[in-house]
Design a protein around this motif. Sequence first.
Motif, mmCIF file in Angstrom:
data_model
loop_
_atom_site.group_PDB
_atom_site.id
_atom_site.type_symbol
_atom_site.label_atom_id
_atom_site.label_comp_id
_atom_site.label_asym_id
_atom_site.label_seq_id
_atom_site.Cartn_x
_atom_site.Cartn_y
_atom_site.Cartn_z
ATOM 1 N N GLU A 86 0.857 -1.177 0.000
ATOM 2 C CA GLU A 86 0.000 0.000 0.000
ATOM 3 C C GLU A 86 0.900 1.236 0.000
ATOM 4 O O GLU A 86 1.958 1.228 0.615
ATOM 5 N N THR A 129 -6.690 -2.327 -3.916
ATOM 6 C CA THR A 129 -6.185 -2.629 -2.575
ATOM 7 C C THR A 129 -5.569 -4.021 -2.570
ATOM 8 O O THR A 129 -5.746 -4.795 -3.509
ATOM 9 N N LEU A 130 -4.907 -4.333 -1.470
ATOM 10 C CA LEU A 130 -4.337 -5.660 -1.277
ATOM 11 C C LEU A 130 -5.192 -6.411 -0.278
ATOM 12 O O LEU A 130 -5.666 -5.833 0.702
ATOM 13 N N ARG A 131 -5.382 -7.703 -0.515
ATOM 14 C CA ARG A 131 -6.280 -8.499 0.332
ATOM 15 C C ARG A 131 -5.776 -8.628 1.754
ATOM 16 O O ARG A 131 -6.504 -8.397 2.699
ATOM 17 N N ASP A 132 -4.539 -9.012 1.945
ATOM 18 C CA ASP A 132 -4.016 -9.265 3.297
ATOM 19 C C ASP A 132 -2.727 -8.505 3.554
ATOM 20 O O ASP A 132 -1.756 -9.068 4.051
ATOM 21 N N GLY A 133 -2.687 -7.246 3.240
ATOM 22 C CA GLY A 133 -1.472 -6.466 3.459
ATOM 23 C C GLY A 133 -0.457 -6.704 2.362
ATOM 24 O O GLY A 133 -0.795 -7.197 1.283
ATOM 25 N N ILE A 135 2.174 -8.069 -0.218
ATOM 26 C CA ILE A 135 2.316 -9.379 -0.851
ATOM 27 C C ILE A 135 3.758 -9.530 -1.301
ATOM 28 O O ILE A 135 4.214 -8.835 -2.202
ATOM 29 N N ASP A 152 -16.351 -2.282 -1.935
ATOM 30 C CA ASP A 152 -15.798 -1.944 -0.633
ATOM 31 C C ASP A 152 -15.987 -0.448 -0.398
ATOM 32 O O ASP A 152 -15.034 0.313 -0.304
ATOM 33 N N ARG A 158 -9.349 -5.981 -5.619
ATOM 34 C CA ARG A 158 -8.609 -6.481 -4.469
ATOM 35 C C ARG A 158 -7.632 -7.545 -4.970
ATOM 36 O O ARG A 158 -8.045 -8.527 -5.582
ATOM 37 N N GLY A 160 -4.751 -10.449 -4.284
ATOM 38 C CA GLY A 160 -4.259 -11.399 -3.294
ATOM 39 C C GLY A 160 -3.334 -12.404 -3.958
ATOM 40 O O GLY A 160 -3.364 -12.607 -5.164
ATOM 41 N N ARG A 161 -2.527 -13.037 -3.161
ATOM 42 C CA ARG A 161 -1.600 -14.056 -3.661
ATOM 43 C C ARG A 161 -2.321 -15.386 -3.752
ATOM 44 O O ARG A 161 -3.096 -15.755 -2.860
#
Length: 163
Positions: A86, A129-133, A135, A152, A158, A160-161
């Motif tokens: 981010e 955005t990034l899903r879980d912080g 990556i 959102d 969004r 994610g990996r």
Amino acid sequence: MIRVVLTVFLAIALLAVSMPALEDARRDTTVERLETETHRLERVAGGLAAHSVAVGDPDLAARTSLVVSVPTGFAATPIERIALAEPPRAAAMTERRVHRGAVVLVYRLRHGSVRTFPIAPPTGAVGVTLRDGPIELEPGGETGLELRLVDDGGPTVRIGRIA
């Protein structure tokens, strides 16, 4: 015998003179290839946002996948660390300005400083955005990413990996 010794010394001198130029070319090639990967990610996010409708439930959201390739080999400078992050976190590490609502590709070449490439949102109305912080990407290969279009507080891609 003297000719052989002079030829060897000349070859060593030419190699020593050309090494800095070779390192510069490797660094430039690596940076160009990383920039190409960020453009690919932007195009995939834009295609997802253009052809889908955002929904609140991430399990029902439109999705697509992408494999990000980090340059390796003789023609590339080794990368110590690379990640998607981010902007507030990445902005503290670099002076480059990024778009609001964007994600950045943060990387560090071997023996170099931290650099970023912004991944701009597809439009002003769609965020990224990034899903879980952050990556972490594989510095010596490929990483699978999944993109979902969720609602959102507005349409958001969004990232994610893929496990």
